[in-house]
Design a protein around this motif. Structure first.
Motif, short mmCIF file in Angstrom:
data_model
loop_
_atom_site.label_atom_id
_atom_site.label_comp_id
_atom_site.label_asym_id
_atom_site.label_seq_id
_atom_site.Cartn_x
_atom_site.Cartn_y
_atom_site.Cartn_z
N ASP A 209 -5.20 0.05 -4.73
CA ASP A 209 -5.21 -1.46 -4.64
C ASP A 209 -6.11 -1.55 -3.36
N VAL A 210 -7.38 -1.66 -3.21
CA VAL A 210 -8.03 -1.84 -1.97
C VAL A 210 -7.46 -3.12 -1.35
N GLY A 211 -7.36 -4.22 -2.24
CA GLY A 211 -7.05 -5.47 -1.87
C GLY A 211 -5.61 -5.25 -0.90
N ALA A 212 -4.60 -4.70 -1.39
CA ALA A 212 -3.41 -4.16 -0.77
C ALA A 212 -3.58 -3.64 0.45
N SER B 88 -0.09 2.75 11.04
CA SER B 88 -1.48 3.19 10.61
C SER B 88 -1.43 3.18 9.12
N LEU B 89 -2.36 2.67 8.57
CA LEU B 89 -2.84 2.80 7.12
C LEU B 89 -4.08 3.19 7.01
N ASN B 90 -4.25 4.46 6.33
CA ASN B 90 -5.33 5.43 6.05
C ASN B 90 -6.07 4.50 4.96
N MET B 91 -7.25 4.36 5.44
CA MET B 91 -8.45 3.92 4.06
C MET B 91 -8.88 5.03 3.39
N GLU B 92 -8.91 6.05 4.09
CA GLU B 92 -9.37 7.41 3.53
C GLU B 92 -10.64 7.60 3.09
N LEU B 93 -11.24 6.66 2.33
CA LEU B 93 -12.73 6.58 1.76
C LEU B 93 -13.51 5.68 2.61
N PRO B 94 -15.00 5.84 2.67
CA PRO B 94 -15.49 4.93 3.44
C PRO B 94 -16.05 3.51 2.52
N THR B 95 -15.99 3.67 1.33
CA THR B 95 -16.51 2.54 0.69
C THR B 95 -15.64 2.16 -0.59
N GLU B 96 -15.71 1.03 -1.25
CA GLU B 96 -14.85 0.65 -2.24
C GLU B 96 -15.12 1.51 -3.47
N ALA B 97 -16.32 1.80 -3.51
CA ALA B 97 -17.01 2.63 -4.72
C ALA B 97 -16.25 3.76 -4.85
N ALA B 98 -16.25 4.39 -3.67
CA ALA B 98 -15.76 5.83 -3.56
C ALA B 98 -14.17 5.60 -3.96
N LEU B 99 -13.66 4.77 -3.37
CA LEU B 99 -12.00 4.63 -3.52
C LEU B 99 -11.77 4.32 -5.26
N LYS B 100 -12.67 3.72 -5.79
CA LYS B 100 -12.61 3.49 -7.18
C LYS B 100 -12.68 4.54 -7.75
N ALA B 101 -13.80 5.45 -7.35
CA ALA B 101 -13.90 6.66 -8.19
C ALA B 101 -12.81 7.76 -8.05
N TYR B 102 -12.23 7.97 -6.63
CA TYR B 102 -11.32 8.96 -6.47
C TYR B 102 -10.14 8.75 -6.39
N LEU C 184 4.34 5.57 12.66
CA LEU C 184 4.75 5.24 11.37
C LEU C 184 3.62 4.77 10.62
N LYS C 185 3.47 5.51 9.24
CA LYS C 185 2.37 4.75 8.34
C LYS C 185 2.96 3.35 7.45
N THR C 186 2.00 2.56 7.62
CA THR C 186 2.60 1.48 6.28
C THR C 186 2.07 1.65 5.07
N ILE C 187 2.91 1.32 4.23
CA ILE C 187 2.52 1.75 3.00
C ILE C 187 1.94 0.52 2.19
N PRO C 188 0.49 0.52 1.84
CA PRO C 188 -0.21 -0.65 1.09
C PRO C 188 0.84 -0.91 -0.05
N GLY C 189 0.90 -2.51 0.10
CA GLY C 189 1.85 -2.96 -0.98
C GLY C 189 2.98 -3.20 -0.71
N ALA C 190 3.58 -2.79 0.47
CA ALA C 190 4.88 -3.05 0.87
C ALA C 190 5.23 -4.44 1.28
N ASP C 191 6.33 -4.75 1.24
CA ASP C 191 6.68 -6.10 1.71
C ASP C 191 6.37 -6.59 3.04
N GLU C 192 5.55 -7.50 3.48
CA GLU C 192 5.21 -7.85 5.03
C GLU C 192 6.53 -7.89 5.84
N ARG C 193 7.68 -8.18 5.11
CA ARG C 193 8.69 -8.14 6.31
C ARG C 193 9.08 -6.72 6.61
N LEU C 194 8.85 -5.99 5.71
CA LEU C 194 9.08 -4.25 6.24
C LEU C 194 8.10 -4.20 7.29
#
Ligand code: SF4
Lengths: 270, 416
Positions: free
Chosen positions: B185-188, B166-180, B144-154
């Motif tokens: 929410d990288v923190g989530a 699994s939870l996909n980061m998809e991009l290797p840097t925070e800057a790239a995530l911000k751009a694309y 199963l994929k876990t959804i960023p930001g979903a409740d911890e209990r779930l």
């Protein structure tokens, strides 16, 4: 020279019995020919012995025997006897030495047999059928080696609550939910239609393919053509391959998507 | 007109195919001898291969490709005009069981676009796994994929039924995530990975014997095959070393089983922000090789940095060979004497080959032919080793060695 009759699908127990006879009579590997019981005998049969020698073999040899004996190569029996003979004559850890030519060859046979078992677990497909008032899952599969009895327990573990019947050119296996029965070799019969296999599965197989990543050699290495005949999805492959170039060109030519109106309204929730 | 089930399957399998993970290995062994259906052997099985050379092991599908987000690299982003569909929990359960009974799959890999809230999406994913396990006694593999930001209990509940999360980061840097993926929410995302890690560790910790008691309690089941993530390669401009540095951090922070690399590939629905240009598959392959060196061959990031001055792995030769060519002074190695960790550095020697060599040399001094048999091939290793009957002599210092060991550029299997 002696003749040691061995059925073509002989298993470890049969081989052990014959090998113990030969060792008791002190017949060297060069002095015995393992051949089918139906072959015209060229030599005298290995004589019966009253109390064949009993001894233990190293674990590595027992493992090798269990798998390598399923290989279809005609020389597997004589290689196995050769290694056993040498183990009994001072080379106790021979089966652990992959640099020995006979052991290397047997390792290779064992590897191929293990792979064939794995491929049967992977590539066999069941078709659901109504037989009288029961649902029976049937399958036809053609293994490369004599692996039926090694491969079947997996299906019992996995599909223990289904009724199933697996037919192969080296024997059949039937499971009725509680009992396993092996039968003699079968012939290929026409395969009954099954909507899940013929439509759902084919749709999924076709769709999960990414045309931007054509690697036919990698596919053929893992899924040898030998097994294709019994996998309905493989008949889609030629069209998937020839269509992929066109699909890629279409994609490359495509301009960025016009943004659908909906996307202006929805946003992630804060 | 409502879409047929087959059409929905087509739309949602198409949207899911960019996820590289297909593993069905690891975790607990189970079977259906006591009822239910299915088994896991621990080894994983590929039930078919498609012409892209990838294995089909799991029914890999989205619950829905409706999504509120707009990640530029993703075919399901809200600004893509791809056709949309959603499957009900019952439909996914039925598809999984139907295909499983025909021995087409090892189980289910379920992901989803985020159509409603994060919690709603995660609850639906959990509901599918729970129904399969509890109502149908399904013993096959569930990812199963876990959804960023979903409740911890779930997430805590997901791990009870899934083998892998699994939870996909998809991009290797925070800057790239911000751009694309500016709305992500990288923190989530990091918190999601951390939550899964601590749930796994908590479950394992409980299995430790309590004080004053002898023996272990059976471990509570929580995602026994661990968690993984994926990074898309070539969507942004990050170098290979940047990608590997990110992976190293991910492996150690979240105790991941795998980082998957997925060469960016055209989806047919390009975004204005990202051209639909495919990344060479060879780049993806080299990243996996380097990732392997870091995890199983005792290399560290600095070893790779030294061998990749521009930050990019060579496409022509594999990373271990590149490293060895840059460290010729460490060679040749005597295969009859060298310790295991040094043998692992010889180009062309895999872990299995090294273990076989070590087993065989206990019995007799090995020659070049023995090594060829034990390692499968000898071409790349030859200049770097000494055997009973072979010394590379000046071969190792040959200025043209790199060229000699570079495999001829492969004829691409192109399209007719
Ligand atoms: S949130 Fe997930 S499904 Fe939605 S656009 Fe981003 S990557 Fe795609």
């Amino acid at each position: 020279m002696y003749w040691a009759p061995m059925p073509i699908d002989a298993h470890a127990v049969q081989f052990r019995a014959m090998a113990r006879r030969c060792l008791t009579l002190d017949i060297a590997p060069a002095g015995v020919s393992f051949a089918s019981p139906d072959a015209a005998p060229l030599f005298d049969r290995v004589p019966e012995v009253d109390a064949p020698a009993s001894f233990s073999v190293p674990k590595a040899y027992a493992e090798l025997l269990k798998l390598a004996i399923c290989h279809q190569a005609p020389d597997r029996f004589s290689l196995l006897y050769d290694v056993l003979w040498r183990i009994r004559h001072g080379e106790a850890s021979l089966a652990d030495n992959p640099a020995d030519a006979a052991v290397a060859r047997l390792n290779d046979y064992a590897h191929n047999v293990r792979r064939d078992i794995h491929k049967m677990h992977a590539f066999l497909r069941f078709r659901e059928q109504r037989v009288d008032d029961r649902t029976v899952f049937t399958s036809w599969f053609e293994p490369k080696h004599f692996i039926l009895r090694q491969a079947i327990p997996f299906f019992v573990d996995r599909f223990s609550t289904m009724e199933w019947f697996i037919a192969t050119p080296i024997g059949t296996a039937a499971w009725n939910g509680s009992e396993l029965v092996y039968g003699p070799p079968a012939e290929r019969a026409p395969q009954p239609a099954d909507a899940v296999l013929d439509e759902t599965w084919l749709t999924y197989y076709r769709t999960t393919f990414n045309p931007a990543r054509l690697r036919l050699k990698a596919m053929a290495a893992e899924m040898p053509r030998h097994y294709w005949a019994n996998m309905p999805e493989t008949r889609l492959i030629p069209a998937m391959v020839s269509g992929s170039g066109r699909r890629l060109q279409d994609m490359a030519a495509r301009a960025p998507d016009p943004v659908p109106g909906r996307s202006q309204r929805v946003r992630p929730r804060p | 007109m409502p879409l047929s089930l087959l059409r929905k399957l087509e739309i949602l399998a198409d949207a899911a195919k960019y996820d590289a993970s297909c593993a069905s290995s690891g975790g607990a062994k189970r079977n259906a001898r006591d009822g239910g259906i299915g088994s896991t052997t621990g080894a994983g099985i590929c039930h078919a291969y498609t012409p892209d050379g990838r294995c089909v092991s799991l029914l890999k599908i989205l619950l829905t490709n409706f999504c509120r987000y707009d990640c530029a690299y993703c075919v399901s982003r809200r600004s893509s005009n791809v056709e949309r569909a959603r499957l009900s929990v019952a439909e996914v359960v039925q598809l999984t069981l139907d295909l499983y009974r025909r021995n087409c799959i090892e189980g289910l890999f379920l992901s989803s676009g985020i159509a409603r809230s994060e919690d709603d999406t995660m609850s639906d994913l959990v509901a599918v796994a729970k129904t399969l396990r509890l109502e149908h006694g399904f013993k096959g593999y569930i990812h199963l994929k876990t959804i960023p930001g979903a409740d911890e209990r779930l997430i805590g509940e997901a791990g009870l039924y899934a083998d892998r999360l699994s939870l996909n980061m998809e991009l290797p840097t925070e800057a790239a995530l911000k751009a694309y993926a500016p709305e992500k929410d990288v923190g989530a995302m990091k918190k999601g990975l951390a939550t899964t890690r601590s749930c796994i560790e908590a479950a394992l910790g409980e299995a430790k014997p309590a004080r004053g008691r002898i023996g272990r309690a059976a471990p509570r089941r929580f995602a026994p095959a661990g968690q993984s993530t994926q990074v898309i390669v070539g969507a942004d401009r990050s170098s290979d070393i940047t990608i590997l540095r990110n992976s190293t951090a991910l492996y150690s922070s979240y105790d991941l089983k795998r980082v998957y690399y997925s060469a960016f590939s055209p989806t047919g629905h390009p975004s204005a922000a990202l051209p639909d240009i495919a990344t060479p598959l060879l780049r993806e392959h080299r990243l996996y090789q380097a990732d392997w060196l870091l995890r199983f061959y005792g290399f560290d990031l600095r070893d790779l940095e030294q061998a990749t001055p521009e930050g990019m792995l060579s496409l022509e030769i594999d990373p271990k060979l590149a490293w060895a060519l840059a460290h010729r002074g460490d060679f040749p190695l005597d295969v009859n004497k060298a310790p295991r960790e040094r043998l692992l550095r010889v180009p062309g020697f895999g872990v299995r080959a090294v273990d076989r060599i070590i087993a065989a040399r206990r019995l007799a001094a090995l020659g070049l032919a023995d090594i060829a048999r034990l390692a499968g091939a000898i071409g790349r290793a030859r200049p770097f080793i000494v055997t009973r009957d072979w010394r590379p002599g000046s071969l190792l210092d040959d200025g043209a060695l790199r060229r000699k060991l570079t495999p001829p550029a492969k004829q691409l299997e192109l399209f007719s």
